[in-house]
Design a protein around this motif. Structure first.
Motif, short mmCIF file in Angstrom:
data_model
loop_
_atom_site.label_atom_id
_atom_site.label_comp_id
_atom_site.label_asym_id
_atom_site.label_seq_id
_atom_site.Cartn_x
_atom_site.Cartn_y
_atom_site.Cartn_z
N PRO A 156 0.76 -1.15 -0.21
CA PRO A 156 0.18 -0.04 0.02
C PRO A 156 0.78 1.13 -0.19
CG PRO A 156 -0.89 -1.59 1.54
CD PRO A 156 0.53 -2.21 1.05
N LEU A 157 1.92 1.31 0.78
CA LEU A 157 2.91 2.36 0.88
C LEU A 157 3.14 2.85 -0.48
CD1 LEU A 157 4.50 2.38 4.22
CD2 LEU A 157 2.77 3.80 3.57
N ALA A 158 3.91 1.97 -1.15
CA ALA A 158 4.58 1.86 -2.35
C ALA A 158 3.57 2.55 -3.56
CB ALA A 158 5.27 0.57 -3.15
N VAL B 73 5.69 10.86 -4.61
CA VAL B 73 6.23 11.34 -3.19
C VAL B 73 6.87 10.02 -2.72
CG1 VAL B 73 5.09 13.27 -2.83
CG2 VAL B 73 4.31 11.21 -1.94
N THR B 74 7.54 10.09 -1.78
CA THR B 74 8.37 9.01 -1.18
C THR B 74 7.45 8.47 0.03
OG1 THR B 74 9.32 10.37 0.61
CG2 THR B 74 10.43 10.11 -1.40
N GLU B 75 7.35 7.18 0.31
CA GLU B 75 6.80 6.41 1.34
C GLU B 75 6.90 7.22 2.53
OE1 GLU B 75 7.82 2.44 1.64
OE2 GLU B 75 7.51 2.12 -0.52
N ALA B 76 7.93 7.97 2.94
CA ALA B 76 8.21 8.73 3.96
C ALA B 76 7.22 9.84 4.27
CB ALA B 76 9.49 9.23 4.43
N ALA B 77 7.06 10.54 3.12
CA ALA B 77 5.95 11.59 2.82
C ALA B 77 4.64 11.15 3.15
CB ALA B 77 6.42 12.38 1.57
N VAL B 78 4.16 9.75 2.59
CA VAL B 78 2.94 9.24 2.68
C VAL B 78 2.67 9.09 4.23
CG1 VAL B 78 1.46 7.32 2.31
CG2 VAL B 78 2.76 8.29 0.28
N LEU B 79 3.79 8.49 4.88
CA LEU B 79 3.46 8.33 6.37
C LEU B 79 3.20 9.68 7.25
CD1 LEU B 79 5.99 5.52 6.84
CD2 LEU B 79 3.62 5.21 6.90
#
Length: 293
Positions: free
Chosen positions: A214-216, A224-230
């Motif tokens: 899901p994050l990918a 954006v990156t997964e960090a930005a999503v989190l």
């Protein structure tokens, strides 16, 4: 950088994205060395618009942060500085005076009791909180709160409180959403929530965890990156996100958060999938393996 603000029950507002000056820069007790790398990166963070700086007595980095603030040229009133007391819990008034001097400021925007494990009784919580209330009245802290408190710690504190904490900063991420509706309970009490270790699902938990796909997918959809999503997921839950790094380019990565809006389905996806897995980073010695509180 336009960072959203979260209103605290005392009328003050806190920026919902903070640059943390601990963890990655943590000093061992007694280490008096000066870290120019921290100065340079903190100054860069300020210049990029990270005006909320999260500090703590436990990190031992106040001198570097103070130099970075001075060299940045940004007026003090534009910054939001959080600090936390731990080692000085037995004399909080002396502790804040010492730290204010180190960081070269007259006040903190937010001052927290860092950990609850000092207390042996409800009275210990209440005595510490009474001192925090005096500090707020003195003007040395504009808002006061706690960190790493569980519900019994909050309830013990409130028994003798004139005013309740404005915030509880806790480990909070998609793999540790806190059991028994604790976050919702805090918010119902008028106590806002701050998050540390928020990037755990991407960087610290096992890489084959259930959020991998899901994050990918969500990160790719928003460019954006997964960090930005989190981070975006944390902020969408009305929680303040505190994150740190030793790498300059990561600051730009974190700032991407503010350029995206997760859909309701994406937020729900991260929440539901994350809740199927449990992973705690901080203070594990105080919790059983499956304790999600």
């Amino acid at each position: 950088m336009d960072i959203p603000l979260l209103r605290l029950h005392d009328g003050n507002q806190i920026p919902m994205l903070a640059y943390g000056t601990g963890t990655a820069w943590f000093k061992e007790v007694g280490d008096t060395s000066f870290n120019q790398g921290l100065v340079d990166l903190t100054k860069a963070a300020i210049e990029k618009g990270f005006y909320h700086l999260d500090c703590a007595e436990m990190y031992g980095t106040e001198e570097e942060v103070g130099v970075a603030i001075k060299e940045s040229g940004v007026p003090r009133e534009k910054l939001f500085i959080t600090n936390k007391v731990a080692q000085g819990i037995d004399d909080i008034e002396a502790a804040i005076d010492q730290i204010l001097q180190k960081i070269q400021t007259d006040y903190f925007d937010l001052y927290l009791i860092h950990i609850p494990f000092f207390a042996k009784s409800d009275e210990d919580f209440q005595r510490a909180w009474k001192t925090m209330e005096k500090i707020r009245e003195s003007g040395k802290a504009r808002s006061i709160g706690v960190s790493n408190y569980l519900r019994p710690h909050i309830e013990a504190t409130l028994k003798g409180a004139t005013s309740r904490p404005v915030i509880n900063q806790i480990e909070y991420h998609a793999y540790l959403q806190r059991g028994n509706s604790y976050v919702a309970w805090l918010q119902e009490q008028g106590i806002q929530v701050g998050s540390f270790k928020g990037l755990t699902p991407a960087f610290r938990a096992p890489p084959d965890g259930p959020l991998r796909e899901p994050l990918a997918r969500i990160a790719k959809a928003h460019g954006v990156t997964e960090a930005a999503v989190l981070i975006a997921w944390i902020i969408r839950n009305n929680v303040v996100a505190v994150t740190t790094t030793t790498k300059l380019d990561r600051l730009d990565e974190y700032a991407q958060t503010l350029k995206i809006t997760l859909t309701e389905d994406e937020v729900r996806d991260i929440t539901n999938v994350g809740a199927t897995y449990h992973f705690r980073m901080a203070w594990g010695e105080h919790f059983s393996k499956d304790d999600r509180s």
